[in-house]
Motif scaffolding. Sequence first.
Motif, PDB file in Angstrom:
ATOM      1  N   LEU A  13       0.831  -1.210   0.000  1.00 28.18           N
ATOM      2  CA  LEU A  13       0.000   0.000   0.000  1.00 28.18           C
ATOM      3  C   LEU A  13       0.864   1.258   0.000  1.00 28.18           C
ATOM      4  O   LEU A  13       0.470   2.291  -0.528  1.00 28.18           O
ATOM      5  CB  LEU A  13      -0.930   0.003   1.224  1.00 28.18           C
ATOM      6  CG  LEU A  13      -2.082  -1.011   1.198  1.00 28.18           C
ATOM      7  CD1 LEU A  13      -2.833  -1.002   2.509  1.00 28.18           C
ATOM      8  CD2 LEU A  13      -3.035  -0.715   0.045  1.00 28.18           C
ATOM      9  N   SER A  17       0.513   5.109  -1.800  1.00 30.61           N
ATOM     10  CA  SER A  17       0.076   6.219  -0.951  1.00 30.61           C
ATOM     11  C   SER A  17       1.263   6.806  -0.195  1.00 30.61           C
ATOM     12  O   SER A  17       2.315   6.173  -0.076  1.00 30.61           O
ATOM     13  CB  SER A  17      -0.985   5.760   0.050  1.00 30.61           C
ATOM     14  OG  SER A  17      -0.415   4.896   1.015  1.00 30.61           O
ATOM     15  N   ASP A  19       2.959   8.367   3.359  1.00 30.08           N
ATOM     16  CA  ASP A  19       2.883   8.287   4.814  1.00 30.08           C
ATOM     17  C   ASP A  19       3.202   9.663   5.367  1.00 30.08           C
ATOM     18  O   ASP A  19       4.240  10.251   5.036  1.00 30.08           O
ATOM     19  CB  ASP A  19       3.887   7.258   5.354  1.00 30.08           C
ATOM     20  CG  ASP A  19       3.406   5.828   5.147  1.00 30.08           C
ATOM     21  OD1 ASP A  19       2.226   5.656   4.788  1.00 30.08           O
ATOM     22  OD2 ASP A  19       4.197   4.899   5.359  1.00 30.08           O
ATOM     23  N   LEU A 109      -3.799   6.210  -3.598  1.00 31.68           N
ATOM     24  CA  LEU A 109      -4.580   6.102  -2.367  1.00 31.68           C
ATOM     25  C   LEU A 109      -4.319   7.287  -1.449  1.00 31.68           C
ATOM     26  O   LEU A 109      -3.282   7.944  -1.536  1.00 31.68           O
ATOM     27  CB  LEU A 109      -4.230   4.798  -1.640  1.00 31.68           C
ATOM     28  CG  LEU A 109      -4.474   3.497  -2.404  1.00 31.68           C
ATOM     29  CD1 LEU A 109      -3.979   2.312  -1.590  1.00 31.68           C
ATOM     30  CD2 LEU A 109      -5.948   3.335  -2.740  1.00 31.68           C
ATOM     31  N   GLY A 110      -5.275   7.548  -0.551  1.00 28.80           N
ATOM     32  CA  GLY A 110      -5.080   8.593   0.447  1.00 28.80           C
ATOM     33  C   GLY A 110      -3.925   8.239   1.367  1.00 28.80           C
ATOM     34  O   GLY A 110      -3.563   7.064   1.521  1.00 28.80           O
ATOM     35  N   ARG A 112      -1.487   7.543   4.711  1.00 26.50           N
ATOM     36  CA  ARG A 112      -1.567   6.984   6.058  1.00 26.50           C
ATOM     37  C   ARG A 112      -0.967   8.026   6.990  1.00 26.50           C
ATOM     38  O   ARG A 112       0.152   8.501   6.776  1.00 26.50           O
ATOM     39  CB  ARG A 112      -0.781   5.672   6.124  1.00 26.50           C
ATOM     40  CG  ARG A 112      -0.925   4.919   7.416  1.00 26.50           C
ATOM     41  CD  ARG A 112      -0.307   3.550   7.326  1.00 26.50           C
ATOM     42  NE  ARG A 112       1.107   3.602   6.968  1.00 26.50           N
ATOM     43  CZ  ARG A 112       1.918   2.544   7.010  1.00 26.50           C
ATOM     44  NH1 ARG A 112       1.441   1.375   7.351  1.00 26.50           N
ATOM     45  NH2 ARG A 112       3.176   2.660   6.670  1.00 26.50           N
ATOM     46  N   LYS A 134      -9.564  12.127   8.518  1.00 28.64           N
ATOM     47  CA  LYS A 134     -10.199  11.332   7.458  1.00 28.64           C
ATOM     48  C   LYS A 134     -10.992  12.220   6.511  1.00 28.64           C
ATOM     49  O   LYS A 134     -11.009  11.999   5.298  1.00 28.64           O
ATOM     50  CB  LYS A 134     -11.091  10.258   8.081  1.00 28.64           C
ATOM     51  CG  LYS A 134     -10.301   9.098   8.669  1.00 28.64           C
ATOM     52  CD  LYS A 134     -11.193   7.928   9.048  1.00 28.64           C
ATOM     53  CE  LYS A 134     -10.350   6.729   9.493  1.00 28.64           C
ATOM     54  NZ  LYS A 134     -11.177   5.579   9.883  1.00 28.64           N
ATOM     55  N   GLY A 137      -8.943  13.602   3.861  1.00 28.63           N
ATOM     56  CA  GLY A 137      -8.473  12.713   2.800  1.00 28.63           C
ATOM     57  C   GLY A 137      -7.562  11.588   3.241  1.00 28.63           C
ATOM     58  O   GLY A 137      -7.063  10.828   2.405  1.00 28.63           O
ATOM     59  N   ALA A 138      -7.330  11.440   4.562  1.00 26.18           N
ATOM     60  CA  ALA A 138      -6.448  10.368   5.042  1.00 26.18           C
ATOM     61  C   ALA A 138      -7.121   9.004   4.887  1.00 26.18           C
ATOM     62  O   ALA A 138      -8.307   8.855   5.153  1.00 26.18           O
ATOM     63  CB  ALA A 138      -6.079  10.607   6.498  1.00 26.18           C
ATOM     64  N   ARG A 139      -6.355   8.011   4.456  1.00 27.19           N
ATOM     65  CA  ARG A 139      -6.873   6.643   4.315  1.00 27.19           C
ATOM     66  C   ARG A 139      -6.874   5.913   5.656  1.00 27.19           C
ATOM     67  O   ARG A 139      -7.775   5.159   5.969  1.00 27.19           O
ATOM     68  CB  ARG A 139      -5.997   5.886   3.316  1.00 27.19           C
ATOM     69  CG  ARG A 139      -6.197   4.374   3.311  1.00 27.19           C
ATOM     70  CD  ARG A 139      -5.372   3.726   2.219  1.00 27.19           C
ATOM     71  NE  ARG A 139      -3.962   3.986   2.345  1.00 27.19           N
ATOM     72  CZ  ARG A 139      -3.115   3.215   3.035  1.00 27.19           C
ATOM     73  NH1 ARG A 139      -3.558   2.157   3.677  1.00 27.19           N
ATOM     74  NH2 ARG A 139      -1.835   3.502   3.084  1.00 27.19           N
ATOM     75  N   GLU A 140      -5.856   6.162   6.450  1.00 27.42           N
ATOM     76  CA  GLU A 140      -5.675   5.467   7.723  1.00 27.42           C
ATOM     77  C   GLU A 140      -5.107   6.477   8.716  1.00 27.42           C
ATOM     78  O   GLU A 140      -4.164   7.203   8.384  1.00 27.42           O
ATOM     79  CB  GLU A 140      -4.701   4.305   7.513  1.00 27.42           C
ATOM     80  CG  GLU A 140      -4.557   3.350   8.672  1.00 27.42           C
ATOM     81  CD  GLU A 140      -3.592   2.223   8.316  1.00 27.42           C
ATOM     82  OE1 GLU A 140      -2.786   1.863   9.184  1.00 27.42           O
ATOM     83  OE2 GLU A 140      -3.653   1.711   7.162  1.00 27.42           O
TER      84      GLU A 140
END
Length: 357
Positions: A13, A17, A19, A109-110, A112, A134, A137-140
């Motif tokens: 991932l 994306s 970090d 991806l958004g 992390r 979130k 736009g954050a995925r995690e």
Amino acid sequence: MFTALRRFKDKVLGWFSNDIGIDLGTANTLVYVKGRGIVISEPSIVAMNTKTGQVVAVGQVAKDMLGRTPPHIQAVQPVVDGVISDFEVTSELLSYLINKAQAGHTKLLGPRVVVGVPSGITSVEVRAVRDAAKAAGAREVHIIEEPLAAAIGIELPIWEPTGSMILDIGGGTTDIGIVSLGGLVNSRNVRIAGDKLNADIVAHMRNEFKILVGEKTAEEIKIAIASVAPGRERIEAIVRGRDLVSGLPREIVISDQDIRNAIGHSIEELVDSLKEVLETTPPEIISDVMQSGVHLAGGGALIRGLPEHLTRSIGIPVVVANDPLTAVVRGTSVILDNLDLYREALLKSDEELVPTE
């Protein structure tokens, strides 16, 4: 087996994306991007148009507007005393920072995200930070307490069975934490920090010199000449404001002694809080702290004479950490690189604590 699969999944991932580590402070927010280092350090201020509800400016541009805006434009601090006071504005701030951090490096991806927050934060506040990130736009999203993140950032031996003490003096709050075996053994969050010292200077100027100055001017004075103990030479600064008697502009010269008088009471309150944490700490850890000392982080660590004053007050050596302003965000960068190792140290909201059927 499960851990190995999770690491492989995180690695895959990571190709798609970014970090990002964020030190979400009351005064300033710092952003770290994996592989690029600290890319943003801007004031946590958003300028809003109250007529349209639109964001006019964010960060340094918004701070430059403080005290200089027409009635329909309002400069807002969405994070007050380390806690989100305006969810929508905080989302706008985080969205701006995350988008700026990814500019030219956007992936599929958004991102992390690991966010540093004050110690003692409630599960509701944890969820507010997570939801704001979130929405930006954050995925995690992972949340870590700032004393622990700062300890990681300045490379204290947090996984060893020895106690390490950190004093993180930020803009809205001061975090006092004692770390051992990867967690906070004892901690306290107090509302005596940079903003309180600014307010003390404003009040002192008003009461002693009958001159009204803004918080931005007070902050500039604090950075220029604030000290806790007299130095070899007298330091002076020119202050411009409004005379409270005549209502006309006025200019005066103040010294570092004037600022010591202004902030002295707050500094002593901070010392008392530090003593209270030490009084409720197990004696074995106190023994460790006496050997390793107290580590100062945050912008307040740069106040002249503060380490020496604290050392005299508590009888334990107090040292300023290397690059204290970036200690927390550097800690988030280490966590991003070793997420599995630090997973137990991350904070959880009520939603994550409720068992699923």
